[in-house]
Design a protein around this motif. Structure first.
Motif, PDB file in Angstrom:
ATOM      1  N   ARG A  87      39.066 140.196  47.183  1.00  0.00           N
ATOM      2  CA  ARG A  87      38.220 140.829  46.170  1.00  0.00           C
ATOM      3  C   ARG A  87      38.431 142.336  46.283  1.00  0.00           C
ATOM      4  O   ARG A  87      38.165 142.917  47.335  1.00  0.00           O
ATOM      5  N   ASP A 154      26.442 146.369  40.491  1.00  0.00           N
ATOM      6  CA  ASP A 154      26.394 144.993  39.987  1.00  0.00           C
ATOM      7  C   ASP A 154      27.504 144.119  40.559  1.00  0.00           C
ATOM      8  O   ASP A 154      27.820 143.067  40.000  1.00  0.00           O
ATOM      9  N   GLU A 156      28.883 141.830  43.616  1.00  0.00           N
ATOM     10  CA  GLU A 156      28.431 141.080  44.777  1.00  0.00           C
ATOM     11  C   GLU A 156      29.336 141.396  45.956  1.00  0.00           C
ATOM     12  O   GLU A 156      30.492 141.002  45.995  1.00  0.00           O
TER      13      GLU A 156
END
Length: 273
Positions: A87, A154, A156
């Motif tokens: 990510r 916003d 995660e």
């Protein structure tokens, strides 16, 4: 980051891997490090197939692919240690040059948060619309528009990596709270996560003197500010070096355009104790 022909042509092939062309037009000797220059971040030094596939991706725009010879995106992602499934936040992504490559490299099991600062989206709507288009085309990309200090509001957490290419100098004149920015990046990363910063060299010891006039920054300032947030300098690379760049002219000058002397720093958030 730009075009240069002549005796420095050989350097062209070894110099410069950076943000998108739109990012370039949006606004825009360091001290020896204790770490050895590290051109490879994977233990075996081999280019992962996921990165090879990302650069070879035929869906990338031709204008992006033509820039690869000077930007070396595969080597940059290898140096950052980008892996399938990661990510990643592509901060100040411009029109998405790196977002596209990262998207393919991390695969559907990974995700890319492709960010432009609010003021960039407002001042350069075509650039940000192009970035939004990338997110519409790719399921593993999320388009983020927010002040850079709040990019992760916003998202995660945790992220595996954050990249900022050719924009740190802009945060020094656009009223970004850089301490808050670096703290937000630190907080968004997992322990051991990577923060990759690439920017144009300014003359050594010049501090922030050139950030708005020639769009350059003293590498020592970046290192000091990022380390103050808790990061450790894990490695640096000279893959984008150009010793023929005098460092005191605009990055848009045709003498060095797309061929500036750049530092590549890989910072890491310390592993949890």
């Amino acid at each position: 980051m730009r075009h240069l022909i002549s005796a420095t042509a050989a350097i062209a092939l070894a110099a410069a891997a950076s943000a998108a062309m739109a990012q370039d037009g949006m606004m825009s000797d360091e001290e020896p490090m204790s770490q050895e220059t590290d051109m490879m971040s994977h233990d075996d030094g081999m280019m992962p197939q996921s990165i090879e596939a990302a650069v070879a991706d035929e869906t990338r725009p031709e204008e992006d692919r033509l820039l690869d010879v000077n930007r070396h995106p595969a080597e940059v992602l290898l140096f950052a240690g980008i892996e399938h499934g990661w990510r990643v936040a592509d901060l100040t992504a411009g029109a998405g040059y790196y977002t596209r490559v990262l998207s393919t490299a991390v695969g559907q099991e990974g995700h890319v948060y492709s960010h432009n600062p609010s003021w960039v989206a407002e001042r350069y709507p075509d650039t940000d619309e192009a970035l939004a288009g990338v997110a519409e085309e790719r399921e593993n990309v999320t388009h983020v528009v927010a002040p850079i200090e709040d990019f992760a509001a916003d998202i995660e957490a945790p992220l595996d990596a954050v990249m900022m290419v050719l924009f740190y100098h802009d945060t020094a004149w656009d009223e970004t709270d850089r301490a808050a920015m670096n703290a937000a990046i630190y907080d968004a990363l997992r322990p051991g996560g990577v923060y990759l910063v690439i920017d144009h060299h300014a003359p050594e010891g010049s501090g922030l003197e050139h950030v708005e006039t020639t769009h350059r920054i003293d590498a020592a300032v970046v290192r000091e500010e990022v380390e103050a947030a808790g990061f450790e300098l894990d490695a640096q690379s000279d893959m984008l070096a150009n010793p023929d760049d005098p460092r005191d002219i605009s990055v848009f000058d045709e003498e060095v355009r797309r061929m500036t002397d750049r530092f590549v720093y890989r910072f890491r958030k310390p592993e949890a104790m």
